[in-house]
Write a protein that holds these residues in place. Structure first.
Motif, PDB file in Angstrom:
ATOM      1  N   SER A  31       0.977  -0.898  -0.216  1.00 24.27           N
ATOM      2  CA  SER A  31       0.048   0.104   0.042  1.00 24.27           C
ATOM      3  C   SER A  31       1.037   1.240   0.148  1.00 24.27           C
ATOM      4  CB  SER A  31      -0.654  -0.069   1.363  1.00 24.27           C
ATOM      5  OG  SER A  31      -0.517  -0.296   2.458  1.00 24.27           O
ATOM      6  N   ASP A  32       1.828   0.826   0.015  1.00 23.69           N
ATOM      7  CA  ASP A  32       2.918   1.928  -0.076  1.00 23.69           C
ATOM      8  C   ASP A  32       2.663   3.538   0.813  1.00 23.69           C
ATOM      9  OD1 ASP A  32       5.015   1.267  -1.968  1.00 23.69           O
ATOM     10  OD2 ASP A  32       4.384   1.760  -3.299  1.00 23.69           O
ATOM     11  N   GLU A  33       3.081   3.244   1.956  1.00 25.13           N
ATOM     12  CA  GLU A  33       2.688   4.373   2.972  1.00 25.13           C
ATOM     13  C   GLU A  33       4.709   4.994   2.401  1.00 25.13           C
ATOM     14  OE1 GLU A  33       1.853   1.281   3.578  1.00 25.13           O
ATOM     15  OE2 GLU A  33      -0.490   2.276   3.450  1.00 25.13           O
ATOM     16  N   MET A  34       4.443   6.400   3.124  1.00 25.15           N
ATOM     17  CA  MET A  34       5.576   6.998   2.770  1.00 25.15           C
ATOM     18  C   MET A  34       5.982   7.389   4.077  1.00 25.15           C
ATOM     19  SD  MET A  34       5.589   8.281  -1.515  1.00 25.15           S
ATOM     20  CE  MET A  34       3.417   8.654  -1.076  1.00 25.15           C
ATOM     21  N   TYR A  35       7.773   8.087   3.839  1.00 21.13           N
ATOM     22  CA  TYR A  35       8.012   8.574   4.651  1.00 21.13           C
ATOM     23  C   TYR A  35       9.440   9.541   4.709  1.00 21.13           C
ATOM     24  CZ  TYR A  35       9.994   9.091  10.363  1.00 21.13           C
ATOM     25  OH  TYR A  35      10.210   9.565  11.224  1.00 21.13           O
ATOM     26  N   TYR A  36       8.787  10.820   4.944  1.00 24.00           N
ATOM     27  CA  TYR A  36      10.516  12.522   4.437  1.00 24.00           C
ATOM     28  C   TYR A  36      10.750  12.324   5.321  1.00 24.00           C
ATOM     29  CZ  TYR A  36      11.801  15.718   2.421  1.00 24.00           C
ATOM     30  OH  TYR A  36      12.918  17.352   1.955  1.00 24.00           O
ATOM     31  N   ILE A  37      12.412  12.463   5.070  1.00 15.87           N
ATOM     32  CA  ILE A  37      13.176  12.372   6.014  1.00 15.87           C
ATOM     33  C   ILE A  37      13.814  13.595   4.907  1.00 15.87           C
ATOM     34  CG2 ILE A  37      15.793  11.758   6.593  1.00 15.87           C
ATOM     35  CD1 ILE A  37      14.402   8.452   6.593  1.00 15.87           C
ATOM     36  N   ASN A  85      11.205   8.691   1.696  1.00 17.33           N
ATOM     37  CA  ASN A  85      11.680   9.758   0.391  1.00 17.33           C
ATOM     38  C   ASN A  85      12.380  11.309   1.132  1.00 17.33           C
ATOM     39  OD1 ASN A  85       9.771  12.501  -1.096  1.00 17.33           O
ATOM     40  ND2 ASN A  85      11.927  12.354  -1.472  1.00 17.33           N
ATOM     41  N   ILE A  86      13.698  10.583   0.811  1.00 22.54           N
ATOM     42  CA  ILE A  86      14.652  11.895   1.142  1.00 22.54           C
ATOM     43  C   ILE A  86      15.105  12.591   0.802  1.00 22.54           C
ATOM     44  CG2 ILE A  86      16.210  10.147   2.213  1.00 22.54           C
ATOM     45  CD1 ILE A  86      18.123   9.714   0.061  1.00 22.54           C
ATOM     46  N   SER A  87      15.151  14.212   1.459  1.00 21.25           N
ATOM     47  CA  SER A  87      15.805  15.354   1.525  1.00 21.25           C
ATOM     48  C   SER A  87      16.668  15.376  -0.075  1.00 21.25           C
ATOM     49  CB  SER A  87      16.266  16.502   1.941  1.00 21.25           C
ATOM     50  OG  SER A  87      16.993  15.666   3.021  1.00 21.25           O
ATOM     51  N   MET A 310       2.053   9.590   3.341  1.00 17.33           N
ATOM     52  CA  MET A 310       3.330  11.079   4.025  1.00 17.33           C
ATOM     53  C   MET A 310       3.251  11.424   4.801  1.00 17.33           C
ATOM     54  SD  MET A 310       5.644  12.840   1.175  1.00 17.33           S
ATOM     55  CE  MET A 310       6.492  11.709   0.103  1.00 17.33           C
ATOM     56  N   LEU A 311       4.642  10.604   5.197  1.00 15.99           N
ATOM     57  CA  LEU A 311       4.645  11.239   7.279  1.00 15.99           C
ATOM     58  C   LEU A 311       5.850  11.810   7.435  1.00 15.99           C
ATOM     59  CD1 LEU A 311       3.202   7.720   9.400  1.00 15.99           C
ATOM     60  CD2 LEU A 311       2.730  10.201   8.087  1.00 15.99           C
ATOM     61  N   TYR A 312       6.232  13.427   8.089  1.00 12.46           N
ATOM     62  CA  TYR A 312       7.188  14.371   8.026  1.00 12.46           C
ATOM     63  C   TYR A 312       7.685  13.506   8.916  1.00 12.46           C
ATOM     64  CZ  TYR A 312       9.913  18.110   8.198  1.00 12.46           C
ATOM     65  OH  TYR A 312      11.278  19.112   8.180  1.00 12.46           O
TER      66      TYR A 312
END
Length: 471
Positions: A31-37, A85-87, A310-312
């Motif tokens: 389900s591709d939940e994303m986490y932003y770093i 997802n990395i900066s 997407m969670l920051y």
């Protein structure tokens, strides 16, 4: 003798309360939940690259690096995240990475190409993906093109939004360079896609070319941020603003979230906060509400409507910098709030278990005060989501459920059965939510009751026999 009898009673009690029937809804799906770093503000994994670090200067590097991200992959995975997802990690002279000096090298502040390759390999070993931020609308004044290839650059004074130079995508050679750069990172680092930062000044055919390049190289992700596009996924900025407005306090109706101009789509990336927004917890505190309660409700909505969450970094705490500005402090991932973490983990589990929550059609069903009920349906799988954002307990009567069906709550244990008038009545306390699976009404659990009768009958027989032996 009495001790043996009491031991038997205790064993039977334990058995009766641990006997459960597991219902498997569906095999797990991605389900591709994303986490932003924000790499520099996540975790310092090694001091080797700690140059120009000054923890007292909010605009300086703080030492976060690719090694630190690698070390914390398990934390991110435990939240149910399948993608990080990395900066921007390209060569840069600023901590956030959005002033690139070389689009084809890893900044020594964050590590090396080998560090990035190792991070990607570690993520893939955990069945996780890594996508890179890729800024297209600005670059550093120190980029070599500014001096050596000025015809490829739009000057800072011609770029009023960021007041920084930017690549000129009207030039075919610039477009070719970026196509080759996209391929470079996909091939050399084996990353799984990009989060492009774009705007309306980039021609449509150029943006489509970039997205197509990503997709042609394999099953990769392309997110487009800052402009509308017919290609790739998009960050839903307007829904983020509307979610904040609705969920930062109790008593606000959810109806605006389902208006056509705000409703989410499958290709949308949904988020509560980001690198460029205020912290959601800050907004809740300013509204004089408990941020933990508010985050849990907002996440329940975000995970149960079309799109990919997407969670920051730091939302799981939830972090609050106490200011109406984006929060770029070091992530406090060792100070997580258990209620928020449990909600994130449960919602992620449910999205994997029930395909309707990911791919099902959405139908808005009922509104009672500030309580909303909506449905996701995929083939025969029906799921109702009830969110009571009101300041009082609310009840919603559902008339659209046909047949002898019951609703089984999966966030909180609850069974809603059909009433004599044919309705199903959902009752939720203030500021709570639940997700209900539609299934056949099982009535009384006869297999379980039969089991108890046999067990207790055997126990009574045992007691009688033992009593007679001792008389």
């Amino acid at each position: 003798m009495k001790q043996k009898i009491w031991l038997c009673i205790w064993l039977i009690w334990m058995i009766s309360f641990s006997f459960t029937i597991t219902v498997i809804a569906n095999e797990n799906q991605a389900s591709d939940e994303m986490y932003y770093i924000l790499v520099d503000r996540f975790t310092n994994g090694t001091s080797v690259n700690d140059r120009q670090v000054n923890l007292d200067d909010p605009n300086a590097f703080h030492g976060g690096d690719l090694a630190g991200v690698n070390q914390q992959l398990s934390h991110v995975q435990q939240l149910g995240m399948e993608t990080i997802n990395i900066s921007p990690v390209m060569e840069t002279d600023v901590y956030h990475g959005f002033a690139v000096t070389d689009f084809r090298s890893v900044s020594s502040h964050f590590g090396s190409l080998e560090d990035l390759q190792q991070l990607v390999a570690s993520a893939h070993d955990k069945n996780m993906k890594v996508i890179l931020d890729f800024p297209l609308t600005q670059m550093s004044e120190d980029h070599s093109w500014v001096e050596n290839r000025p015809e490829w650059v739009i000057r800072a004074d011609e770029n009023p939004e960021s007041q920084m130079p930017r690549p000129d995508f009207q030039e075919s050679e610039v477009v070719d360079y970026f196509v080759e750069t996209i391929s470079f990172w996909l091939d050399e680092a084996n990353v799984d896609g990009f989060h492009f930062y774009a705007d309306a000044q980039i021609p449509d055919h150029v943006m489509n070319t970039f997205v197509d390049t990503v997709h042609q190289k394999g099953d990769h992700t392309a997110i487009v941020d800052g402009r509308a596009t017919n290609e790739g996924m998009q960050m839903n900025q307007s829904l983020q603003q509307q979610m904040t407005s609705v969920f930062k306090q109790a008593g606000t109706s959810l109806e605006p979230l389902f208006a056509s101009e705000n409703s989410s789509k499958q290709e949308d990336v949904l988020f509560l906060e980001s690198l460029t927004t205020n912290r959601f917890a800050y907004e809740a505190v300013q509204a004089e509400h408990n941020p933990v309660t508010r985050v849990k409700l907002a996440l329940t909505y975000m995970y149960t409507v079309p799109g990919q969450p997407m969670l920051y970094q730091g939302l799981e705490v939830p972090m609050d910098n106490g200011k109406p500005t984006p929060d770029h402090r070091m992530a406090r991932i060792n100070q997580t709030e258990e209620e928020v973490v449990q909600r994130i983990e449960k919602l992620s589990e449910l999205r994997s278990q029930y395909p309707a929550l990911v791919d099902g059609e959405l139908e808005y069903i009922e509104q009672e005060g500030a309580m909303s009920v909506y449905k996701r349906q995929l083939n025969d799988q029906e799921i109702y989501i009830a969110i009571n954002n009101d300041e009082v307990t609310q009840m919603a009567e559902l008339e659209s459920i046909s047949g002898a069906k019951q609703l089984r709550g999966v966030l909180y244990d609850d069974i809603v059965r059909e009433q004599e008038d044919g309705t199903h009545q959902m009752i939720l306390e203030r500021e709570t939510a639940n997700i209900f699976i539609v299934e056949e009404d099982t009535g009384l659990n006869w297999p379980f009751l039969s089991f108890l009768i046999v067990v207790f009958g055997g126990f009574i027989t045992f007691v009688i026999v033992m009593t007679k032996k001792n008389t």
